[in-house]
Design a protein around this motif. Structure first.
Motif, PDB file in Angstrom:
ATOM      1  N   UNK A 197       1.061  -5.972  -4.162  1.00  0.00           N
ATOM      2  CA  UNK A 197       1.011  -5.042  -5.295  1.00  0.00           C
ATOM      3  C   UNK A 197       0.044  -3.899  -5.018  1.00  0.00           C
ATOM      4  N   UNK A 198       0.365  -2.714  -5.573  1.00  0.00           N
ATOM      5  CA  UNK A 198      -0.441  -1.515  -5.348  1.00  0.00           C
ATOM      6  C   UNK A 198      -0.866  -0.944  -6.696  1.00  0.00           C
ATOM      7  N   UNK A 199      -2.159  -0.581  -6.811  1.00  0.00           N
ATOM      8  CA  UNK A 199      -2.673   0.033  -8.037  1.00  0.00           C
ATOM      9  C   UNK A 199      -3.399   1.316  -7.684  1.00  0.00           C
ATOM     10  N   UNK A 200      -3.216   2.332  -8.522  1.00  0.00           N
ATOM     11  CA  UNK A 200      -3.870   3.615  -8.287  1.00  0.00           C
ATOM     12  C   UNK A 200      -3.910   4.392  -9.592  1.00  0.00           C
ATOM     13  N   UNK A 201      -4.770   5.404  -9.655  1.00  0.00           N
ATOM     14  CA  UNK A 201      -4.828   6.296 -10.801  1.00  0.00           C
ATOM     15  C   UNK A 201      -4.110   7.601 -10.473  1.00  0.00           C
ATOM     16  N   UNK A 202      -3.479   8.198 -11.483  1.00  0.00           N
ATOM     17  CA  UNK A 202      -2.667   9.382 -11.237  1.00  0.00           C
ATOM     18  C   UNK A 202      -2.607  10.231 -12.497  1.00  0.00           C
ATOM     19  N   UNK A 203      -2.647  11.559 -12.331  1.00  0.00           N
ATOM     20  CA  UNK A 203      -2.448  12.498 -13.428  1.00  0.00           C
ATOM     21  C   UNK A 203      -1.139  13.230 -13.177  1.00  0.00           C
ATOM     22  N   UNK A 204      -0.175  13.162 -14.122  1.00  0.00           N
ATOM     23  CA  UNK A 204       1.110  13.843 -13.909  1.00  0.00           C
ATOM     24  C   UNK A 204       0.929  15.303 -13.525  1.00  0.00           C
ATOM     25  N   UNK A 205       1.637  15.702 -12.485  1.00  0.00           N
ATOM     26  CA  UNK A 205       1.544  17.068 -11.976  1.00  0.00           C
ATOM     27  C   UNK A 205       0.681  17.183 -10.746  1.00  0.00           C
ATOM     28  N   UNK A 206      -0.162  16.164 -10.486  1.00  0.00           N
ATOM     29  CA  UNK A 206      -1.034  16.186  -9.309  1.00  0.00           C
ATOM     30  C   UNK A 206      -0.365  15.413  -8.169  1.00  0.00           C
ATOM     31  N   UNK A 207      -0.617  15.817  -6.922  1.00  0.00           N
ATOM     32  CA  UNK A 207      -0.010  15.097  -5.792  1.00  0.00           C
ATOM     33  C   UNK A 207      -0.624  13.711  -5.626  1.00  0.00           C
ATOM     34  N   UNK A 208       0.170  12.754  -5.185  1.00  0.00           N
ATOM     35  CA  UNK A 208      -0.321  11.404  -4.960  1.00  0.00           C
ATOM     36  C   UNK A 208       0.491  10.764  -3.846  1.00  0.00           C
ATOM     37  N   UNK A 209      -0.173   9.980  -3.015  1.00  0.00           N
ATOM     38  CA  UNK A 209       0.478   9.261  -1.929  1.00  0.00           C
ATOM     39  C   UNK A 209       0.489   7.777  -2.275  1.00  0.00           C
ATOM     40  N   UNK A 210       1.674   7.188  -2.290  1.00  0.00           N
ATOM     41  CA  UNK A 210       1.815   5.767  -2.578  1.00  0.00           C
ATOM     42  C   UNK A 210       2.455   5.086  -1.378  1.00  0.00           C
ATOM     43  N   UNK A 211       1.740   4.122  -0.797  1.00  0.00           N
ATOM     44  CA  UNK A 211       2.260   3.402   0.361  1.00  0.00           C
ATOM     45  C   UNK A 211       2.073   1.916   0.183  1.00  0.00           C
ATOM     46  N   UNK A 212       3.122   1.141   0.397  1.00  0.00           N
ATOM     47  CA  UNK A 212       3.072  -0.309   0.237  1.00  0.00           C
ATOM     48  C   UNK A 212       2.689  -0.976   1.559  1.00  0.00           C
ATOM     49  N   UNK A 213       2.055  -2.121   1.406  1.00  0.00           N
ATOM     50  CA  UNK A 213       1.609  -2.906   2.567  1.00  0.00           C
ATOM     51  C   UNK A 213       2.337  -4.243   2.549  1.00  0.00           C
ATOM     52  N   UNK A 214       2.911  -4.614   3.689  1.00  0.00           N
ATOM     53  CA  UNK A 214       3.640  -5.882   3.768  1.00  0.00           C
ATOM     54  C   UNK A 214       2.680  -7.057   3.643  1.00  0.00           C
ATOM     55  N   UNK A 215       3.144  -8.118   2.999  1.00  0.00           N
ATOM     56  CA  UNK A 215       2.347  -9.321   2.849  1.00  0.00           C
ATOM     57  C   UNK A 215       3.078 -10.528   3.376  1.00  0.00           C
ATOM     58  N   UNK A 216       2.485 -11.705   3.174  1.00  0.00           N
ATOM     59  CA  UNK A 216       3.145 -12.960   3.549  1.00  0.00           C
ATOM     60  C   UNK A 216       4.110 -13.316   2.429  1.00  0.00           C
ATOM     61  N   UNK A 217       5.393 -13.376   2.731  1.00  0.00           N
ATOM     62  CA  UNK A 217       6.414 -13.588   1.710  1.00  0.00           C
ATOM     63  C   UNK A 217       6.639 -15.075   1.482  1.00  0.00           C
ATOM     64  N   UNK A 218       6.465 -15.493   0.234  1.00  0.00           N
ATOM     65  CA  UNK A 218       6.744 -16.874  -0.165  1.00  0.00           C
ATOM     66  C   UNK A 218       7.993 -16.886  -1.036  1.00  0.00           C
ATOM     67  N   UNK A 219       8.970 -17.687  -0.647  1.00  0.00           N
ATOM     68  CA  UNK A 219      10.177 -17.850  -1.452  1.00  0.00           C
ATOM     69  C   UNK A 219      10.206 -19.264  -2.006  1.00  0.00           C
ATOM     70  N   UNK A 220      10.856 -19.414  -3.166  1.00  0.00           N
ATOM     71  CA  UNK A 220      10.929 -20.730  -3.759  1.00  0.00           C
ATOM     72  C   UNK A 220      11.893 -20.784  -4.912  1.00  0.00           C
ATOM     73  N   UNK A 221      11.870 -21.928  -5.594  1.00  0.00           N
ATOM     74  CA  UNK A 221      12.760 -22.154  -6.719  1.00  0.00           C
ATOM     75  C   UNK A 221      12.078 -23.045  -7.733  1.00  0.00           C
ATOM     76  N   UNK A 222      12.216 -22.709  -9.015  1.00  0.00           N
ATOM     77  CA  UNK A 222      11.661 -23.536 -10.091  1.00  0.00           C
ATOM     78  C   UNK A 222      12.803 -24.320 -10.720  1.00  0.00           C
ATOM     79  N   UNK A 223      12.608 -25.637 -10.842  1.00  0.00           N
ATOM     80  CA  UNK A 223      13.633 -26.519 -11.408  1.00  0.00           C
ATOM     81  C   UNK A 223      12.999 -27.449 -12.428  1.00  0.00           C
TER      82      UNK A 223
END
Length: 578
Positions: A197-223
């Protein structure tokens, strides 16, 4: 017999008891607002092209009267949702300073202060500021993602703070478009499957760079216990923004920064589960088997048999060592049916209440492990009622928008404070008001409106009885003002000035003010009679009885408070003791 205090039509003023000092008002009181007797009117919400907006949240709040405790804790007058035609039917009282709020995820929030006039026309929502952007990410196309903007707004005059949130999906290329944003800095949160997850502050109209970082992916199922998929389960880890939700087949995926990691899984109707993941799970992934939770199920109806759509279930866990732990859950259902999860098996004490109805105490129940305990049909009764009409003493015209509160007296008030309930409403256009759901006991009715002294009436209710207070007249009264200084003549800012009613029969003051930097306070307006004024700071500095004459004008309360210091030496057999 009904007894009126203040400016109430009567051939003679009632005899008043000598006031007694009262303790400070208990804090933490929550209010149940009984629906106002104003006639319902249609409020319609549309977009910029005049098309109806369904699913908009429409809320109305009365203003806080100075620093008054009861006024600060007043709940919304109503909170409703527009239907397919963009409209709601609401009882909108005529109150000076009424705040209306409209929230819909596709538009900018709409807020408006009413000037005491009846609401006319429709509410037209604006698209607000729009922000289109793109999120950078390593690897192939995104499979699922979302961008959300959050901000809050303070409404100090109405003692409320609102959090606003607008969200938009991410395309497979990372593109998004957010609408309904303000011209101010907002908090941005980006969540995408397989990325941290990525969090940042931003004001509409201002430039912003958003880049995601890969993590360890956990898959599963709830039953469930029999292996059936559990949809809507919430999966979280300790890191901020680390969360996921299972789909219709119970499948979920969650990206974490590294292993080992602890996960918490919660789902309605099941016990919460915690699990530690030390290494990447083998295909097909984690299998989280949930156990059934202990539940309470039932249906809430009125004494006419119709379902009650909004109610409150009060639950107390009976402890082995004695005592109880109370908490409340709001029940919302068009049919009155509910299904509530309990934290664990055990013995519980239950009560159900709803605005306009008397609280129904269900007694104690014993819930076994995994049991869904049925409470059946719970019928709430309207109980005792009080009604009356409010007019201007000067010309006899009806007074709309008067805030009417009914406070129990004696031990009943202590019980209602502990149960966090107070009956309150607003007078209709013709000055009439009605409150129901009251229990037997002694009560004080307080009527307040800007520009008038509070009107008071005391009465006693028997079981399922209607008490008609008749016509209660309000007038401008006399304004209490004063300046508080210490013994050196310096102003005392930040002191609390509380005014109690003539008979001192209530723990709650009629009004409360705080002195400014110059030590001055102004208000409230008071009807003719005797009152007790308390001045509090780090302690109770002063408690004094005053007489308010008839005829209006001002009552000056200039006083010297505090400033006494005691000096001495403590000794034992002549030796100083530190």
């Amino acid at each position: 017999m009904t007894k009126f205090c203040g400016h109430v039509p009567s051939p003679r003023r009632p005899e008043l008891r000598a006031p007694r000092p009262q303790p400070p008002v208990l804090a933490g009181l929550a209010l149940l607002l009984v629906a106002a007797s104003a006639p319902a009117q249609t409020i319609r919400v549309v977009d910029g092209e005049g098309k109806p907006v369904a699913g908009a949240q429409v809320e109305a709040r009365a203003p806080v009267r100075g620093s008054d405790v009861i006024s600060r804790l007043m709940p919304p007058l109503f909170a409703l949702e527009t239907g397919a035609d963009g409209s709601v039917a609401a009882r909108l009282p005529k109150i000076e300073g009424l705040l209306m709020l409209v929230d819909h995820p596709g538009f900018a929030p709409w807020t408006h202060e009413m000037g005491g006039e009846p609401f006319q026309g429709t509410i037209r929502l604006s698209a607000g500021e729009r922000w289109s952007g793109k999120v950078r990410f390593p690897g192939k196309a995104l499979t699922k993602g979302e961008v959300c903007a959050s901000w809050s707004e303070e409404f100090s005059r109405w003692s409320t703070k609102r959090a606003w949130r607008r969200c938009a999906p991410l395309s497979s290329a990372g593109a998004f478009s957010l609408a309904g944003l303000p011209l101010r800095t907002v908090e941005i949160e980006v969540a995408a499957e397989g990325f941290l997850p990525l969090r940042s502050n931003f004001k509409p109209g201002a430039p912003i760079e958003l880049g995601l970082e890969a993590g360890v992916l956990l898959r599963g199922k709830t039953v469930g216990p029999a292996g059936q998929p559990v949809a809507g389960a919430k999966i979280r880890c300790q890191a901020a923004g680390c969360k996921a939700e299972s789909g219709s087949q119970g499948n979920f995926s969650l990206a974490v920064r590294g292993l080992p990691v602890s996960l918490r899984v919660e789902a309605a109707g099941f016990r919460s589960e915690s699990l530690a993941v030390a290494k990447p799970p083998k295909p097909p992934g984690l299998l989280v088997r949930l156990r059934p939770a202990e539940q309470l199920v039932g249906r809430v109806v009125g004494d006419d048999g119709r379902p009650i759509r909004i109610a409150e279930l009060r639950i107390a866990k009976l402890l082995d060592q004695g005592g109880t732990e109370w908490n409340s859950q709001t029940l919302r259902s068009p049919t009155g049916d509910f299904q509530i999860d309990l934290p664990e098996p055990g013995n519980y004490r239950l009560a159900v209440r709803s605005a306009g109805y008397r609280e129904e105490r269900l007694g104690d129940v014993a819930v076994a492990p995994g049991q869904a305990y049925s409470l059946g049909v719970i019928a709430l009764h309207s109980g005792s009622k009080v009604l009356g009409s409010l007019v201007d003493r000067r010309d006899g015209r009806p007074l709309a928008g008067v805030e009417v509160a009914v406070l129990p007296q004696g031990t009943q008030m202590l019980e209602d404070l502990l149960n966090r309930v107070l009956a309150q409403t607003v007078s209709a256009e013709d000055g009439s008001f009605m409150l129901s759901g009251l229990t037997s006991g002694r009560y004080e009715m307080r009527a307040r409106r800007e520009g008038f002294a509070p009107g008071l009436a005391r009465f006693t209710l028997d079981s399922d009885r209607t008490e008609d207070l008749g016509t209660v007249a309000l007038d401008s009264g006399a304004m209490l003002r004063g300046r508080l200084v210490d013994r050196g003549g310096k102003p005392r800012p930040g002191l609390i000035v509380r005014v109690f009613d003539p008979e001192q029969s209530s723990l709650a003051p009629l009004a409360e003010q705080t002195t400014g930097e110059d030590g001055v306070f102004r208000g409230p307006a008071l009807a003719a009679g005797r009152y007790r004024v308390q001045v509090l700071g780090s302690r109770l500095f002063l408690s004094e009885e005053i007489e308010v004459p008839s005829g209006g004008g001002e009552v000056v309360f200039d006083r010297t408070v505090g400033g006494v210091k005691l000096h001495g030496v403590i000794t034992r057999r002549g030796d100083p003791v530190s």
